[in-house]
Motif scaffolding. Structure first.
Motif, short mmCIF file in Angstrom:
data_model
loop_
_atom_site.label_atom_id
_atom_site.label_comp_id
_atom_site.label_asym_id
_atom_site.label_seq_id
_atom_site.Cartn_x
_atom_site.Cartn_y
_atom_site.Cartn_z
N ALA A 1 0.98 -1.01 0.20
CA ALA A 1 0.04 0.08 0.05
C ALA A 1 0.63 1.34 -0.03
O ALA A 1 0.47 2.27 -0.77
CB ALA A 1 -0.89 -0.09 1.12
N ALA A 2 1.93 1.12 0.74
CA ALA A 2 2.82 2.31 0.78
C ALA A 2 3.54 2.58 -0.54
O ALA A 2 3.72 3.52 -1.15
CB ALA A 2 4.10 2.09 1.82
N LEU A 3 3.86 1.41 -1.10
CA LEU A 3 4.47 1.75 -2.65
C LEU A 3 3.39 2.27 -3.73
O LEU A 3 3.65 3.21 -4.40
CB LEU A 3 4.91 0.22 -3.21
CG LEU A 3 5.21 0.08 -4.64
CD1 LEU A 3 6.49 0.80 -5.00
CD2 LEU A 3 5.30 -1.29 -5.02
N PHE A 4 2.23 1.85 -3.54
CA PHE A 4 1.16 2.39 -4.49
C PHE A 4 0.80 3.67 -3.99
O PHE A 4 0.60 4.59 -4.98
CB PHE A 4 0.06 1.54 -4.60
CG PHE A 4 0.36 0.26 -5.41
CD1 PHE A 4 0.31 0.34 -6.80
CD2 PHE A 4 0.51 -0.85 -4.87
CE1 PHE A 4 0.47 -0.85 -7.37
CE2 PHE A 4 0.47 -2.08 -5.58
CZ PHE A 4 0.70 -2.05 -6.72
N HIS A 5 0.93 4.08 -2.86
CA HIS A 5 0.82 5.64 -2.26
C HIS A 5 1.77 6.29 -3.00
O HIS A 5 1.32 7.51 -3.71
CB HIS A 5 0.75 5.38 -0.89
CG HIS A 5 0.28 7.02 -0.50
ND1 HIS A 5 -1.08 7.44 -0.54
CD2 HIS A 5 0.98 7.98 0.27
CE1 HIS A 5 -0.91 8.70 -0.06
NE2 HIS A 5 0.30 8.90 0.39
N GLY A 6 3.07 6.05 -2.89
CA GLY A 6 4.01 6.62 -3.30
C GLY A 6 4.07 6.84 -4.80
O GLY A 6 4.61 8.02 -5.25
N LEU A 7 3.45 5.96 -5.54
CA LEU A 7 3.44 5.98 -7.02
C LEU A 7 2.03 6.78 -7.41
O LEU A 7 2.01 6.88 -8.49
CB LEU A 7 3.29 4.79 -7.56
CG LEU A 7 4.76 3.73 -7.38
CD1 LEU A 7 4.65 2.28 -7.90
CD2 LEU A 7 5.63 4.40 -8.14
N GLY A 8 1.38 6.96 -6.34
CA GLY A 8 0.00 7.82 -6.85
C GLY A 8 -0.16 9.07 -7.09
O GLY A 8 -1.20 9.75 -7.14
N LEU B 1 11.63 13.79 -5.84
CA LEU B 1 12.84 13.08 -5.80
C LEU B 1 13.11 12.44 -4.45
O LEU B 1 13.75 11.45 -4.48
CB LEU B 1 13.92 13.56 -6.51
CG LEU B 1 13.90 13.70 -8.07
CD1 LEU B 1 14.99 14.63 -8.54
CD2 LEU B 1 14.15 12.19 -8.75
N ALA B 2 13.16 13.15 -3.41
CA ALA B 2 13.28 12.80 -2.21
C ALA B 2 12.24 11.66 -1.94
O ALA B 2 12.93 10.75 -1.15
CB ALA B 2 13.41 14.11 -0.97
N CYS B 3 11.13 12.00 -1.96
CA CYS B 3 10.11 10.66 -1.61
C CYS B 3 10.54 9.71 -2.31
O CYS B 3 10.71 8.58 -1.81
CB CYS B 3 8.73 11.37 -2.21
SG CYS B 3 7.56 9.97 -1.85
N LEU B 4 10.91 9.55 -3.78
CA LEU B 4 11.25 8.31 -4.49
C LEU B 4 12.51 8.00 -3.89
O LEU B 4 12.63 6.70 -3.90
CB LEU B 4 11.25 8.78 -5.86
CG LEU B 4 9.91 9.18 -6.54
CD1 LEU B 4 10.09 9.79 -8.03
CD2 LEU B 4 9.14 7.83 -6.83
N ARG B 5 13.52 8.68 -3.58
CA ARG B 5 14.75 8.14 -3.28
C ARG B 5 14.67 7.55 -1.70
O ARG B 5 15.13 6.37 -1.63
CB ARG B 5 15.80 9.27 -2.91
CG ARG B 5 17.09 8.86 -2.64
CD ARG B 5 18.10 10.11 -2.61
NE ARG B 5 17.67 10.86 -1.65
CZ ARG B 5 17.29 12.29 -1.82
NH1 ARG B 5 17.40 12.80 -2.75
NH2 ARG B 5 16.79 12.92 -0.70
N ASP B 6 13.67 8.15 -0.81
CA ASP B 6 13.32 7.54 0.49
C ASP B 6 12.74 6.30 0.25
O ASP B 6 12.91 5.25 1.06
CB ASP B 6 12.68 8.50 1.45
CG ASP B 6 13.33 9.52 1.89
OD1 ASP B 6 14.70 9.73 1.71
OD2 ASP B 6 12.74 10.72 2.18
N CYS B 7 11.95 5.92 -0.68
CA CYS B 7 11.28 4.69 -1.11
C CYS B 7 12.04 3.69 -1.66
O CYS B 7 11.59 2.46 -1.85
CB CYS B 7 10.21 4.84 -1.97
SG CYS B 7 8.97 5.70 -1.19
N GLY B 8 13.33 4.03 -2.07
CA GLY B 8 14.27 3.11 -2.67
C GLY B 8 14.07 2.91 -4.29
O GLY B 8 14.48 2.05 -4.73
N LEU B 9 13.17 3.85 -4.80
CA LEU B 9 12.94 3.92 -6.03
C LEU B 9 13.94 4.48 -7.03
O LEU B 9 14.16 4.03 -8.27
CB LEU B 9 11.35 4.10 -6.40
CG LEU B 9 10.32 3.41 -5.50
CD1 LEU B 9 9.15 4.07 -5.70
CD2 LEU B 9 10.53 2.03 -5.88
N VAL B 10 14.62 5.37 -6.47
CA VAL B 10 15.34 6.54 -7.32
C VAL B 10 16.62 6.47 -6.32
O VAL B 10 16.60 6.51 -5.15
CB VAL B 10 14.91 7.73 -7.54
CG1 VAL B 10 15.86 8.90 -7.93
CG2 VAL B 10 13.66 7.68 -8.38
#
Length: 122
Positions: free
Chosen positions: A21-28, A64-73
Motif C-alpha cells: 500500500a505504501a508503494l502504491f501510495h508513493g506511485l499515486g 525525488l526525495a520521496c522516491l529516493r526514500d522509498c528506494g525507487l530512485v
C-alpha cells in the motif's frame, strides 16, 4: 498475495499488505510518475527534470526525495551535481503492467468517484 493451486487467493493480515500500500501510495502522484517515466530513459539532474516537466526546482526535489526514500530512485554525485536514475529497473515492468490494466478497463478507473481523475479534482 499468494495464489494457491486452487486459484483462490491466500488471505494475509492487512498489516502484511502495508508495504505494498505504501508503494502504491508513493506511485499515486502524477508528478512522481512523470519523473519515473523520464528516468526510465536514463539519469538526469534536477535542472533537467525541471525544464522538461515545467516545474519548480523545489517541487521536483521534493518528489525525488520521496522516491529516493522509498528506494525507487538513486542519486549519483558528480562534482557539484547529482544525477538521478531508477534504482529498481523492474519498476518499469510494474508501470507497464499498470498501463495494460488501464487500457483493459477503459475509463472505469479514471471515472471512479473515490480515486478517479475528474476535472474538478485536478
Amino acid at each position: 498475495m499468494a495464489i494457491r493451486k486452487s486459484g483462490r487467493v491466500a488471505t494475509r493480515p492487512v498489516e502484511d499488505l502495508a508495504p505494498a500500500a505504501a508503494l502504491f501510495h508513493g506511485l499515486g502522484d502524477p508528478t512522481r510518475l512523470a519523473i519515473l517515466r523520464r528516468l526510465a530513459d536514463g539519469e538526469l539532474r534536477v535542472v533537467d527534470l525541471t525544464g522538461e516537466l515545467g516545474m519548480a526546482q523545489s517541487t521536483v526535489s521534493a518528489h525525488l526525495a520521496c522516491l529516493r526514500d522509498c528506494g525507487l530512485v538513486a542519486g549519483r554525485p558528480q562534482g557539484r551535481q547529482m544525477f538521478y536514475a531508477l534504482a529498481r529497473p523492474e519498476l518499469m515492468d510494474l508501470l507497464r503492467a499498470a498501463e495494460g490494466l488501464l487500457a483493459a478497463t477503459g475509463e472505469a478507473v479514471a471515472l471512479c468517484p473515490a480515486y478517479g481523475c475528474a476535472e474538478d479534482r485536478r
